[in-house]
Design an enzyme around this catalytic site. Structure first.
Site: not given
Ligand code: NAD
Length: 480
Positions: A253, A287
């Site tokens: 997501e 999001c």
């Molecule tokens: P992010 O992608 O930076 O991090 C999300 C998670 O992924 C964190 O726990 C992080 O530590 C982990 N992570 C980072 N790199 C990784 C890797 N290489 N392998 C595995 N895990 C890794 O996102 P964020 O900044 O925390 O959140 C904001 C983003 O999330 C926005 O783009 C938002 O739109 C999106 N979002 C989407 C939804 C949805 O349901 N579509 C819901 C909420 C947020």
């Protein structure tokens, strides 16, 4: 806009929170700092899981899988008990969530309540065995098998709702779980891990906090059979690539850049109120929120003025202040990103109808901001801002609005607003997004599929679709 005085957060953890592995506290060698976004100050430390810690959690999740998968009745009882335990711990979890995330105490309380409700919703749901055929040649049945240990990786905007919306169907379907929350908001998840020790059998639900490296180690671990991730599109692509090497199943997501299209029969004050509430909820860190508004040129001035009034009236402040409506951005880099996108737009000729500045002080506050005299091709329109700044873009006719709304790699949500809902419904069907609304936006329920298309995601959450996503199909064909 009313700027609240920034309270010095007095919240401190009664005791350090620990990782949960095999139903018990799991020590890590290192910790990392957790910052309160309302004050900009470090207020706690969280365990920093190493690759060895990730390995330990994946192994116990693997060991716990055979007995957890084999007893659906016990799972039902355990998931109801987990929901009750979360409700009972609500008053302990709420201040932790507000301190690490920034949202108001009321919103944190709602988040804990929704998390408990997700556990109850999935506790009683099962994918029935399906009889496909029973004839002279064969009896053919379809059953759904759990996948094994699942890695659940969550972002910082709704740390508990997003994590538990995955954990509940994962556990209900018979999988075991290793949860890794965002390093910006690890504490509420660690707390949930502690609360559920002794409620769920050891090893069924494990929680490790850590940085992106811990996330990457988890997604690469050979014992993990499913990855359910919510976060940015960039990380989602990295996870898809890591999963491909081992053909792990994934649900992703990802980011969005939802358009809200206002039709020419709309009442400017009514639609501005509806869109503003959804665009600025959680300080714009949602999001599936309206992130760009398309309005007919003849209504633009009225709509912009209505938005600007709402932005000026919004009460910004520390989430612990009962008068606060909108808290800070969750972290400094996100606040700086929003500031940079707004400055970039202004430097390209956009007009600030409201806001446009960082709120001075040590917390990560930013004024609710309305931009106009702006068009596609400017970063804040083309990219996901994920914060309290909304561009309002004039359009010529509905075809023009739809073409602009759809000219994006994102496809999470979209909405159409107008006085004639039937007309709006015909327009919304042409919006290229997984979730579309008429005269509302971001409205979701447990039973309504949550799914992005294009770069906004793969897979479906909520309802029975989430259970299907945590299982694989097995065909049992019995020859007569
Ligand atoms: P992010 O992608 O930076 O991090 C999300 C998670 O992924 C964190 O726990 C992080 O530590 C982990 N992570 C980072 N790199 C990784 C890797 N290489 N392998 C595995 N895990 C890794 O996102 P964020 O900044 O925390 O959140 C904001 C983003 O999330 C926005 O783009 C938002 O739109 C999106 N979002 C989407 C939804 C949805 O349901 N579509 C819901 C909420 C947020």
């Amino acid at each position: 806009m009313t700027e609240r005085s920034i309270l010095v957060s007095v919240f401190t953890l009664p005791a350090p929170l620990t990782a949960t592995v095999a139903g018990a506290a799991h020590p890590t060698r290192a910790t990392f700092d957790v910052v309160n976004p309302a004050t900009g100050e470090i207020f706690a430390a969280a365990p920093d899981a190493s690759v060895a810690d990730v390995d330990a959690a994946a192994r116990v999740a693997h060991d716990a899988f055979p007995s957890w998968r084999s007893d659906p009745a016990a799972r039902r009882v355990a998931l109801h008990a987990a929901a009750d335990a979360l409700d009972a711990a609500r008053d302990e979890i709420v201040p932790i969530l507000t301190a690490e995330q920034g949202k108001t105490l009321a919103q944190s309380a709602r988040e804990v309540g929704v998390a408990a409700a997700y556990l109850r919703y999935y506790a009683d749901m099962e994918l029935e065995r399906q009889l496909l055929r029973d004839d002279a040649d064969a009896v053919v049945q379809i059953v759904h098998r759990p996948l094994g240990p699942a890695a659940i990786i969550a972002p910082w905007n709704f740390p508990l709702i997003i994590a538990v919306a995955k954990i509940a169907p994962a556990l209900s379907a018979g999988n075991t779980v290793v949860l890794k929350p965002s390093p910006y908001t690890p504490l509420s998840s660690l707390k949930v891990g502690e609360v559920l020790r002794g409620v769920l059998p050891p090893g069924v639900f494990n929680v490790l906090s850590g940085g992106n490296e811990a996330g990457a180690a988890l997604t690469a671990h050979p014992l993990i059979r499913k990855i359910s991730f919510t976060g940015s599109t960039a990380t989602g692509k990295a996870i898809a690539a890591a999963a491909a090497a081992d053909l792990k199943r994934t649900t992703l997501e990802l980011g969005g850049n939802d358009a809200a299209i206002i039709l020419d029969d709309a009442d400017p004050a009514v639609v501005a109120t509806g869109i503003f509430a959804r665009a600025f909820h959680n300080t714009g860190q949602v999001c599936v929120a309206p992130k760009r508004v398309y309005v007919p040129e003849k209504l633009r001035a009225a709509v912009v003025e209505a938005f600007a009034d709402l932005a000026r009236d919004a009460r910004i402040g520390d989430g612990t202040d009962p008068a606060t409506q909108y808290g800070p951005l969750n972290n400094r880099s996100q606040r700086d990103r929003v500031a940079e996108l707004v400055s970039d737009a202004v430097s390209q000729g956009a007009t600030l109808a409201a806001g446009g500045s960082v709120i001075e002080g040590s917390g990560f506050f930013y004024q609710p901001t309305i931009l106009t005299d702006i068009s596609d091709g400017v970063r804040i329109v083309d990219e996901e801002q994920f914060g309290p700044a909304l561009p309002v873009i004039g359009y010529r006719d509905v075809e023009d609005a739809l073409a602009r709304a759809n000219a994006t790699h994102f496809g999470l949500g979209g909405s159409v607003w107008g006085t004639d809902p039937e007309r709006a419904a015909t327009v919304v069907e042409r919006v290229e997004a997984g979730m579309t609304w008429v005269n509302t936006h971001s409205a979701t329920t447990f039973d309504q599929p949550f799914a992005g298309i294009k770069w906004s995601g793969i897979g479906v959450e909520n309802g029975r679709w989430a259970l299907e996503g945590f299982t694989e199909m097995q065909v049992i064909h019995q020859a007569r």
